[in-house]
Enzyme design. Structure first.
Site, PDB file in Angstrom:
ATOM      1  N   TYR A  93      26.089 -23.794 -60.942  1.00 33.49           N
ATOM      2  CA  TYR A  93      26.530 -23.077 -62.147  1.00 33.49           C
ATOM      3  C   TYR A  93      28.052 -22.985 -62.261  1.00 33.49           C
ATOM      4  O   TYR A  93      28.575 -22.256 -63.098  1.00 33.49           O
ATOM      5  CB  TYR A  93      25.892 -21.683 -62.215  1.00 33.49           C
ATOM      6  CG  TYR A  93      26.123 -20.840 -60.994  1.00 33.49           C
ATOM      7  CD1 TYR A  93      27.293 -20.109 -60.837  1.00 33.49           C
ATOM      8  CD2 TYR A  93      25.179 -20.783 -59.985  1.00 33.49           C
ATOM      9  CE1 TYR A  93      27.510 -19.356 -59.694  1.00 33.49           C
ATOM     10  CE2 TYR A  93      25.380 -20.032 -58.847  1.00 33.49           C
ATOM     11  CZ  TYR A  93      26.550 -19.322 -58.717  1.00 33.49           C
ATOM     12  OH  TYR A  93      26.766 -18.573 -57.585  1.00 33.49           O
ATOM     13  N   GLY A 149      17.468 -32.170 -52.585  1.00 35.36           N
ATOM     14  CA  GLY A 149      18.013 -31.152 -51.689  1.00 35.36           C
ATOM     15  C   GLY A 149      16.901 -30.533 -50.867  1.00 35.36           C
ATOM     16  O   GLY A 149      15.712 -30.624 -51.240  1.00 35.36           O
ATOM     17  N   ALA A 150      17.285 -29.940 -49.729  1.00 39.72           N
ATOM     18  CA  ALA A 150      16.278 -29.301 -48.863  1.00 39.72           C
ATOM     19  C   ALA A 150      16.839 -28.031 -48.237  1.00 39.72           C
ATOM     20  O   ALA A 150      16.375 -27.597 -47.184  1.00 39.72           O
ATOM     21  CB  ALA A 150      15.825 -30.287 -47.789  1.00 39.72           C
ATOM     22  N   GLY A 151      17.821 -27.417 -48.897  1.00 36.37           N
ATOM     23  CA  GLY A 151      18.392 -26.171 -48.395  1.00 36.37           C
ATOM     24  C   GLY A 151      17.696 -24.962 -49.001  1.00 36.37           C
ATOM     25  O   GLY A 151      16.520 -25.039 -49.389  1.00 36.37           O
ATOM     26  N   ASP A 175      14.728 -15.254 -55.708  1.00 33.10           N
ATOM     27  CA  ASP A 175      15.153 -16.608 -56.107  1.00 33.10           C
ATOM     28  C   ASP A 175      13.978 -17.372 -56.713  1.00 33.10           C
ATOM     29  O   ASP A 175      14.142 -18.172 -57.637  1.00 33.10           O
ATOM     30  CB  ASP A 175      15.696 -17.391 -54.901  1.00 33.10           C
ATOM     31  CG  ASP A 175      17.073 -16.899 -54.473  1.00 33.10           C
ATOM     32  OD1 ASP A 175      17.811 -16.351 -55.315  1.00 33.10           O
ATOM     33  OD2 ASP A 175      17.406 -17.057 -53.279  1.00 33.10           O
ATOM     34  N   LYS A 178      20.145 -14.730 -45.261  1.00 29.64           N
ATOM     35  CA  LYS A 178      18.829 -14.635 -45.910  1.00 29.64           C
ATOM     36  C   LYS A 178      17.655 -14.664 -44.931  1.00 29.64           C
ATOM     37  O   LYS A 178      16.610 -14.083 -45.215  1.00 29.64           O
ATOM     38  CB  LYS A 178      18.668 -15.755 -46.939  1.00 29.64           C
ATOM     39  CG  LYS A 178      19.458 -15.519 -48.216  1.00 29.64           C
ATOM     40  CD  LYS A 178      19.153 -16.602 -49.239  1.00 29.64           C
ATOM     41  CE  LYS A 178      19.929 -16.343 -50.516  1.00 29.64           C
ATOM     42  NZ  LYS A 178      19.578 -17.279 -51.583  1.00 29.64           N
ATOM     43  N   ASN A 184      16.020 -35.769 -49.977  1.00 27.73           N
ATOM     44  CA  ASN A 184      17.232 -35.149 -49.395  1.00 27.73           C
ATOM     45  C   ASN A 184      18.011 -36.158 -48.571  1.00 27.73           C
ATOM     46  O   ASN A 184      17.439 -37.040 -47.928  1.00 27.73           O
ATOM     47  CB  ASN A 184      16.855 -33.957 -48.511  1.00 27.73           C
ATOM     48  CG  ASN A 184      18.067 -33.116 -48.144  1.00 27.73           C
ATOM     49  OD1 ASN A 184      18.877 -32.780 -49.015  1.00 27.73           O
ATOM     50  ND2 ASN A 184      18.222 -32.780 -46.874  1.00 27.73           N
ATOM     51  N   GLY A 232      22.211 -23.637 -64.268  1.00 23.30           N
ATOM     52  CA  GLY A 232      22.014 -22.791 -63.094  1.00 23.30           C
ATOM     53  C   GLY A 232      22.232 -21.313 -63.333  1.00 23.30           C
ATOM     54  O   GLY A 232      21.769 -20.479 -62.541  1.00 23.30           O
TER      55      GLY A 232
HETATM   56  P1  NAP Z   1      22.341 -25.316 -48.766  1.00 19.75           P
HETATM   57  O1  NAP Z   1      21.226 -24.538 -48.195  1.00 19.75           O
HETATM   58  O2  NAP Z   1      23.614 -25.459 -48.017  1.00 19.75           O
HETATM   59  O3  NAP Z   1      21.789 -26.796 -49.110  1.00 19.75           O
HETATM   60  C1  NAP Z   1      22.661 -27.774 -49.637  1.00 19.75           C
HETATM   61  C2  NAP Z   1      21.869 -29.033 -49.976  1.00 19.75           C
HETATM   62  O4  NAP Z   1      22.771 -29.934 -50.639  1.00 19.75           O
HETATM   63  C3  NAP Z   1      21.327 -29.778 -48.761  1.00 19.75           C
HETATM   64  O5  NAP Z   1      20.064 -30.310 -49.070  1.00 19.75           O
HETATM   65  C4  NAP Z   1      22.365 -30.899 -48.570  1.00 19.75           C
HETATM   66  O6  NAP Z   1      21.834 -32.052 -47.956  1.00 19.75           O
HETATM   67  C5  NAP Z   1      22.692 -31.216 -50.002  1.00 19.75           C
HETATM   68  N1  NAP Z   1      23.985 -31.880 -50.148  1.00 19.75           N
HETATM   69  C6  NAP Z   1      25.211 -31.350 -49.931  1.00 19.75           C
HETATM   70  N2  NAP Z   1      26.155 -32.270 -50.192  1.00 19.75           N
HETATM   71  C7  NAP Z   1      25.516 -33.409 -50.576  1.00 19.75           C
HETATM   72  C8  NAP Z   1      25.946 -34.704 -50.977  1.00 19.75           C
HETATM   73  N3  NAP Z   1      27.238 -35.009 -51.045  1.00 19.75           N
HETATM   74  N4  NAP Z   1      25.004 -35.610 -51.323  1.00 19.75           N
HETATM   75  C9  NAP Z   1      23.682 -35.303 -51.264  1.00 19.75           C
HETATM   76  N5  NAP Z   1      23.213 -34.087 -50.889  1.00 19.75           N
HETATM   77  C10 NAP Z   1      24.114 -33.153 -50.548  1.00 19.75           C
HETATM   78  O7  NAP Z   1      22.771 -24.725 -50.195  1.00 19.75           O
HETATM   79  P2  NAP Z   1      21.871 -23.885 -51.215  1.00 19.75           P
HETATM   80  O8  NAP Z   1      22.017 -22.453 -50.936  1.00 19.75           O
HETATM   81  O9  NAP Z   1      20.536 -24.489 -51.296  1.00 19.75           O
HETATM   82  O10 NAP Z   1      22.681 -24.127 -52.588  1.00 19.75           O
HETATM   83  C11 NAP Z   1      22.665 -25.381 -53.247  1.00 19.75           C
HETATM   84  C12 NAP Z   1      23.447 -25.267 -54.546  1.00 19.75           C
HETATM   85  O11 NAP Z   1      22.836 -24.307 -55.411  1.00 19.75           O
HETATM   86  C13 NAP Z   1      24.890 -24.795 -54.376  1.00 19.75           C
HETATM   87  O12 NAP Z   1      25.695 -25.537 -55.251  1.00 19.75           O
HETATM   88  C14 NAP Z   1      24.902 -23.369 -54.841  1.00 19.75           C
HETATM   89  O13 NAP Z   1      26.093 -22.998 -55.485  1.00 19.75           O
HETATM   90  C15 NAP Z   1      23.793 -23.371 -55.857  1.00 19.75           C
HETATM   91  N6  NAP Z   1      23.109 -22.064 -55.941  1.00 19.75           N
HETATM   92  C16 NAP Z   1      22.676 -21.676 -57.157  1.00 19.75           C
HETATM   93  C17 NAP Z   1      21.998 -20.489 -57.292  1.00 19.75           C
HETATM   94  C18 NAP Z   1      21.560 -20.046 -58.650  1.00 19.75           C
HETATM   95  O14 NAP Z   1      21.076 -18.918 -58.767  1.00 19.75           O
HETATM   96  N7  NAP Z   1      21.692 -20.882 -59.660  1.00 19.75           N
HETATM   97  C19 NAP Z   1      21.746 -19.692 -56.158  1.00 19.75           C
HETATM   98  C20 NAP Z   1      22.192 -20.121 -54.925  1.00 19.75           C
HETATM   99  C21 NAP Z   1      22.879 -21.326 -54.831  1.00 19.75           C
HETATM  100  P3  NAP Z   1      21.793 -32.199 -46.350  1.00 19.75           P
HETATM  101  O15 NAP Z   1      20.551 -31.490 -45.911  1.00 19.75           O
HETATM  102  O16 NAP Z   1      21.750 -33.658 -46.135  1.00 19.75           O
HETATM  103  O17 NAP Z   1      23.048 -31.565 -45.832  1.00 19.75           O
END
Ligand code: NAP
Length: 271
Positions: A211, A124-126, A100, A65, A147, A232
């Site tokens: 989701y 979260g902060a991703g 998004d 991305k 986060n 989601g």
């Molecule tokens: P990402 O950039 O990898 O970020 C993951 C986030 O989750 C980080 O803030 C991470 O914290 C936190 N995290 C992971 N494991 C954790 C735990 N055990 N306890 C607390 N925090 C935790 O991922 P992303 O792309 O943002 O996606 C996040 C979620 O959204 C995924 O489940 C994905 O499937 C979903 N998603 C949904 C859509 C939609 O359209 N609905 C689109 C994309 C993704 P740290 O910074 O501490 O590692």
């Protein structure tokens, strides 16, 4: 036959092909939506190759991305956010969008939730947290980002106007907030939740980006607490709806896309 698709690595579990192909059928567009998994160091070749093969549009997911931005022209919103998830190859150079953000905003709109003046906690902060924080901030909400890795929350908060940040323990702010967004992967394929059930209350709107499953334990607990819930799949749907509209210039068949998406998500659950 027009070709659209998705680049990411991995993309094998993508739900986008049936959603987009249902839209093409509904609008009598002769097209296919294909997933591509280039190696992580082949972004430039993938974008050049897509243009050379006359691919009309690509969605972009992890880990590309940010990396694609160097090879396309991001629109002002995508430029401000620093991430592109949709590329339109009908322009020269190709244009990059971030749908998004629309995915989050339109999910709230669809549920008639007014964001202006609300207090929101984003866990979260991703990538999803980034899109959600900008979407809510642009709609007039004030944002707190909690986060596990606090410096990442601080870094994101510096980019979002007026946002504050803290470690995961600051998720207790949910108790006095209007909106909770789970933008972590907690709850994906598991029954874990990102916030204790005791923080949930009837005046809360809970949006879970996860989701798989569609009805996460967080959403079940939120419903039991009397909160309003948004799953989601709505974000996934509306980011696709906006991508379809950029690519075709036509209004998307939202109901058709929603039905196809939910069917594929339920099929997965049924195994
Ligand atoms: P990402 O950039 O990898 O970020 C993951 C986030 O989750 C980080 O803030 C991470 O914290 C936190 N995290 C992971 N494991 C954790 C735990 N055990 N306890 C607390 N925090 C935790 O991922 P992303 O792309 O943002 O996606 C996040 C979620 O959204 C995924 O489940 C994905 O499937 C979903 N998603 C949904 C859509 C939609 O359209 N609905 C689109 C994309 C993704 P740290 O910074 O501490 O590692």
């Amino acid at each position: 036959m027009d070709v659209y698709g998705l680049i990411g690595n991995p993309v094998t579990h993508s739900r986008s092909p049936p959603m987009h192909e249902a839209a093409y059928d509904a609008r009598d567009i002769t097209a296919r939506y294909v997933t591509f998994e280039p190696s992580k160091d082949a972004v430039e070749a993938a974008i050049d190759g897509a243009a050379a093969l006359d691919i009309k549009g690509l969605n972009v997911t992890i880990p590309f991305k940010q990396a694609v931005m160097e090879y396309i022209d991001p629109d002002p919103l995508a430029g401000r956010i620093g991430a592109v998830n949709t590329i339109d190859f009908e322009t020269e150079p190709p244009t990059g969008y971030n749908t998004d953000i629309d995915g989050v905003q339109r999910a709230f709109d669809h549920h008639d939730i007014e964001l202006n003046g609300t207090e929101a906690v984003v866990i979260g902060a991703g990538g999803v947290a980034r899109a959600a924080a900008f979407a809510l901030s642009d709609a007039g909400a004030s944002i707190h980002i909690a986060n596990r890795t606090e410096p990442k929350a601080t870094q994101l908060a510096q980019a979002v106007p007026g946002a504050t940040a803290g470690g995961l323990q600051t998720r207790d702010r949910v108790e006095s907030a209007d909106i909770l967004i789970n933008a972590t992967s907690v709850g994906m394929e598991s029954t874990e939740t990102p916030v204790p059930q005791t923080h949930l209350h009837p005046n809360l709107v809970v949006f879970d980006a996860v989701y798989t499953p569609v009805e996460t334990t967080l959403l079940q607990q939120a419903e039991a607490a009397g909160a309003t819930t948004i799953d989601g799949a709505w974000m996934l749907l509306f980011q696709g709806v906006t991508a379809f509209e950029h690519w075709t210039g036509e209004a998307a068949p939202v109901e058709v896309m929603n039905a196809a998406l939910r069917e594929t998500l339920w099929d997965r659950l049924r195994g």
